[in-house]
Design a protein around this motif. Structure first.
Motif, PDB file in Angstrom:
ATOM      1  N   HIS A 163      -1.846  12.836 -14.267  1.00 43.11           N
ATOM      2  CA  HIS A 163      -1.436  12.493 -12.902  1.00 43.11           C
ATOM      3  C   HIS A 163       0.051  12.781 -12.654  1.00 43.11           C
ATOM      4  O   HIS A 163       0.432  13.235 -11.582  1.00 43.11           O
ATOM      5  CB  HIS A 163      -1.731  11.013 -12.626  1.00 43.11           C
ATOM      6  CG  HIS A 163      -3.187  10.682 -12.624  1.00 43.11           C
ATOM      7  ND1 HIS A 163      -4.066  11.180 -11.698  1.00 43.11           N
ATOM      8  CD2 HIS A 163      -3.921   9.896 -13.445  1.00 43.11           C
ATOM      9  CE1 HIS A 163      -5.278  10.720 -11.938  1.00 43.11           C
ATOM     10  NE2 HIS A 163      -5.224   9.937 -12.997  1.00 43.11           N
ATOM     11  N   VAL A 210       0.231   1.386 -12.705  1.00 48.36           N
ATOM     12  CA  VAL A 210      -0.145  -0.039 -12.700  1.00 48.36           C
ATOM     13  C   VAL A 210      -1.534  -0.236 -13.300  1.00 48.36           C
ATOM     14  O   VAL A 210      -1.777  -1.171 -14.083  1.00 48.36           O
ATOM     15  CB  VAL A 210      -0.072  -0.590 -11.263  1.00 48.36           C
ATOM     16  CG1 VAL A 210      -0.602  -2.009 -11.212  1.00 48.36           C
ATOM     17  CG2 VAL A 210       1.359  -0.540 -10.743  1.00 48.36           C
ATOM     18  N   ALA A 211      -2.474   0.646 -12.940  1.00 46.79           N
ATOM     19  CA  ALA A 211      -3.833   0.519 -13.476  1.00 46.79           C
ATOM     20  C   ALA A 211      -3.849   0.708 -14.990  1.00 46.79           C
ATOM     21  O   ALA A 211      -4.538  -0.030 -15.718  1.00 46.79           O
ATOM     22  CB  ALA A 211      -4.744   1.545 -12.811  1.00 46.79           C
ATOM     23  N   ALA A 212      -3.093   1.691 -15.498  1.00 47.84           N
ATOM     24  CA  ALA A 212      -3.040   1.892 -16.950  1.00 47.84           C
ATOM     25  C   ALA A 212      -2.425   0.687 -17.650  1.00 47.84           C
ATOM     26  O   ALA A 212      -2.905   0.248 -18.705  1.00 47.84           O
ATOM     27  CB  ALA A 212      -2.238   3.155 -17.257  1.00 47.84           C
ATOM     28  N   GLU A 232      -4.887   6.405 -22.514  1.00 45.85           N
ATOM     29  CA  GLU A 232      -4.177   6.059 -21.274  1.00 45.85           C
ATOM     30  C   GLU A 232      -2.982   6.980 -21.045  1.00 45.85           C
ATOM     31  O   GLU A 232      -2.680   7.363 -19.899  1.00 45.85           O
ATOM     32  CB  GLU A 232      -3.714   4.594 -21.320  1.00 45.85           C
ATOM     33  CG  GLU A 232      -4.834   3.582 -21.354  1.00 45.85           C
ATOM     34  CD  GLU A 232      -5.693   3.615 -20.104  1.00 45.85           C
ATOM     35  OE1 GLU A 232      -5.181   4.016 -19.029  1.00 45.85           O
ATOM     36  OE2 GLU A 232      -6.871   3.250 -20.192  1.00 45.85           O
ATOM     37  N   VAL A 291       0.069   3.697  -8.424  1.00 43.12           N
ATOM     38  CA  VAL A 291      -1.215   3.033  -8.685  1.00 43.12           C
ATOM     39  C   VAL A 291      -1.725   3.372 -10.073  1.00 43.12           C
ATOM     40  O   VAL A 291      -2.232   2.500 -10.794  1.00 43.12           O
ATOM     41  CB  VAL A 291      -2.245   3.467  -7.626  1.00 43.12           C
ATOM     42  CG1 VAL A 291      -3.576   2.790  -7.862  1.00 43.12           C
ATOM     43  CG2 VAL A 291      -1.761   3.137  -6.245  1.00 43.12           C
ATOM     44  N   HIS A 292      -1.590   4.635 -10.460  1.00 44.03           N
ATOM     45  CA  HIS A 292      -2.087   5.044 -11.772  1.00 44.03           C
ATOM     46  C   HIS A 292      -1.320   4.347 -12.892  1.00 44.03           C
ATOM     47  O   HIS A 292      -1.913   3.934 -13.900  1.00 44.03           O
ATOM     48  CB  HIS A 292      -1.964   6.557 -11.912  1.00 44.03           C
ATOM     49  CG  HIS A 292      -2.725   7.314 -10.874  1.00 44.03           C
ATOM     50  ND1 HIS A 292      -4.087   7.259 -10.760  1.00 44.03           N
ATOM     51  CD2 HIS A 292      -2.300   8.145  -9.883  1.00 44.03           C
ATOM     52  CE1 HIS A 292      -4.497   8.020  -9.760  1.00 44.03           C
ATOM     53  NE2 HIS A 292      -3.428   8.570  -9.203  1.00 44.03           N
ATOM     54  N   LEU A 311       2.234   1.668  -3.541  1.00 42.89           N
ATOM     55  CA  LEU A 311       1.246   1.991  -4.566  1.00 42.89           C
ATOM     56  C   LEU A 311       0.593   3.348  -4.354  1.00 42.89           C
ATOM     57  O   LEU A 311       0.367   4.092  -5.316  1.00 42.89           O
ATOM     58  CB  LEU A 311       0.174   0.901  -4.613  1.00 42.89           C
ATOM     59  CG  LEU A 311       0.617  -0.478  -5.137  1.00 42.89           C
ATOM     60  CD1 LEU A 311      -0.520  -1.464  -5.015  1.00 42.89           C
ATOM     61  CD2 LEU A 311       1.099  -0.400  -6.571  1.00 42.89           C
ATOM     62  N   CYS A 329       0.822  -1.211   0.000  1.00 47.87           N
ATOM     63  CA  CYS A 329       0.000   0.000   0.000  1.00 47.87           C
ATOM     64  C   CYS A 329       0.858   1.264   0.000  1.00 47.87           C
ATOM     65  O   CYS A 329       0.540   2.251  -0.681  1.00 47.87           O
ATOM     66  CB  CYS A 329      -0.931  -0.003   1.204  1.00 47.87           C
ATOM     67  SG  CYS A 329      -2.238  -1.248   1.135  1.00 47.87           S
ATOM     68  N   LEU A 364      -2.473  -2.472 -16.633  1.00 49.68           N
ATOM     69  CA  LEU A 364      -3.432  -3.586 -16.604  1.00 49.68           C
ATOM     70  C   LEU A 364      -4.550  -3.382 -17.620  1.00 49.68           C
ATOM     71  O   LEU A 364      -4.968  -4.334 -18.310  1.00 49.68           O
ATOM     72  CB  LEU A 364      -4.009  -3.722 -15.200  1.00 49.68           C
ATOM     73  CG  LEU A 364      -3.040  -4.224 -14.120  1.00 49.68           C
ATOM     74  CD1 LEU A 364      -3.697  -4.156 -12.753  1.00 49.68           C
ATOM     75  CD2 LEU A 364      -2.588  -5.648 -14.420  1.00 49.68           C
ATOM     76  N   ARG A 365      -5.041  -2.156 -17.748  1.00 44.77           N
ATOM     77  CA  ARG A 365      -6.092  -1.895 -18.737  1.00 44.77           C
ATOM     78  C   ARG A 365      -5.600  -2.152 -20.155  1.00 44.77           C
ATOM     79  O   ARG A 365      -6.337  -2.671 -20.998  1.00 44.77           O
ATOM     80  CB  ARG A 365      -6.592  -0.450 -18.600  1.00 44.77           C
ATOM     81  CG  ARG A 365      -7.492  -0.229 -17.411  1.00 44.77           C
ATOM     82  CD  ARG A 365      -8.222   1.099 -17.523  1.00 44.77           C
ATOM     83  NE  ARG A 365      -7.317   2.229 -17.406  1.00 44.77           N
ATOM     84  CZ  ARG A 365      -7.035   2.840 -16.257  1.00 44.77           C
ATOM     85  NH1 ARG A 365      -7.574   2.412 -15.113  1.00 44.77           N
ATOM     86  NH2 ARG A 365      -6.216   3.874 -16.229  1.00 44.77           N
ATOM     87  N   LYS A 403      -4.234  10.247 -19.595  1.00 47.26           N
ATOM     88  CA  LYS A 403      -4.550  10.119 -18.170  1.00 47.26           C
ATOM     89  C   LYS A 403      -3.287  10.125 -17.320  1.00 47.26           C
ATOM     90  O   LYS A 403      -3.209  10.775 -16.274  1.00 47.26           O
ATOM     91  CB  LYS A 403      -5.342   8.841 -17.923  1.00 47.26           C
ATOM     92  CG  LYS A 403      -6.755   8.874 -18.472  1.00 47.26           C
ATOM     93  CD  LYS A 403      -7.458   7.548 -18.198  1.00 47.26           C
ATOM     94  CE  LYS A 403      -8.866   7.549 -18.787  1.00 47.26           C
ATOM     95  NZ  LYS A 403      -9.554   6.251 -18.569  1.00 47.26           N
TER      96      LYS A 403
END
Length: 286
Positions: free
Chosen positions: A198, A265-267, A191, A262-263, A31, A28, A269-270, A194
């Motif tokens: 950030h 990693v999320a991008a 992506e 986190v941003h 991330l 945590c 994965l998408r 975005k």
């Protein structure tokens, strides 16, 4: 016995839970905790035409790194520049010893020995000149042969290169006309936008004056900079110079922001879960 076993299992369970809790806390932190960064750029004055740039993450300087070799080089240079302490003196003759006068026969022998190597040197020079002339002729012939053989090989390489460029351009055109590839490119651009929102800097301070040598080029540069929103900030001042014909950039700039992993990693994965992008990755692997 059963009570002792249950106590041991209970202790082991608590230890495992503590380890899992620590791992979750670390994940945590990695991330969700923002990673601050700072970029400091200092333009050169008129005397020193150098631009200094420093990048810091969590207050630690990442670029440029301070290497140990530079320190060692400074010590070696200091040792080389040090002057020698003692100077060896030339041997002197003892005043008490006197040389004996040479006889006429000894003088004649010395003159003959001095005359002989001169004649030998002239003969060797003639032979050396003949050898060098022959070597030059052979070198010229070999150079001509090499140039004759190199010309067709260079033409073949140019043809191969041009054919390879044409093939790559055709492949790019066919890939761009595919609808699946278009969707993948559009998804990737979304992506990236975005992520830039950030990751982009949150605070910019600058005081820069520049000139590109030609007033027209300076005007194009100011028009391109006017599109950027940070130029209109209160603490950001960029002044173009349309008078001088000198190419220069003077001033300083301080950029600060933060990144949350986190941003990123999320991008990622998408993008991986997108079918079109996975199809392109498979093609590239082949």
């Amino acid at each position: 016995m059963l009570g002792i076993l249950l106590m041991i299992l209970k202790v082991i369970g608590w230890l495992l839970l503590a380890i899992l809790g620590l791992l979750l806390a670390v994940v945590c932190l990695v991330l969700f905790v923002p990673v601050p960064y700072r970029v400091w750029v200092n333009g050169s004055p008129e005397d020193d035409p150098v631009i200094c740039c420093k990048v810091k993450v969590f207050g630690i300087q990442v670029f440029p790194r301070k290497s140990k070799k530079a320190k060692a080089g400074d010590t070696t240079e200091a040792a080389e520049t040090a002057e020698p302490s003692e100077v060896t003196a030339a041997p002197q003759e003892s005043p008490g010893v006197s040389k004996e006068p040479e006889t006429a026969a000894q003088q004649a022998a010395q003159e003959e020995s001095a005359a002989q190597p001169q004649h030998a040197g002239t003969d060797t020079e003639n032979t050396d000149n003949s050898d060098t002339s022959s070597d030059k002729n052979t070198d010229q012939n070999s150079a001509k042969k090499e140039t004759e053989t190199a010309q067709p090989s260079e033409k073949k390489q140019e043809k191969k290169f041009s054919e390879g460029v044409r093939d790559t351009m055709k492949r790019i055109r066919t890939e761009l006309t595919d609808e699946g590839n278009r969707r993948a490119v559009l998804h990737l651009l979304r992506e990236v936008k975005k992520l830039l929102r950030h990751i982009g800097p949150r605070r910019i301070m600058a005081d820069v004056s520049f000139s590109l040598g030609d007033p027209a080029n300076t005007g194009y540069a100011t028009a391109a900079l006017s599109v950027c929103p940070f130029v209109y900030g209160k603490k950001c001042r960029i002044t173009p110079d349309f008078v001088t014909e000198e190419l220069y950039i003077r001033g300083w700039m301080d950029v600060r922001g933060h990144v949350r992993i986190v941003h990123v990693v999320a991008a990622g994965l998408r993008l991986l879960f997108d079918r079109d992008i996975r199809r392109i990755i498979k093609k590239l692997r082949r």
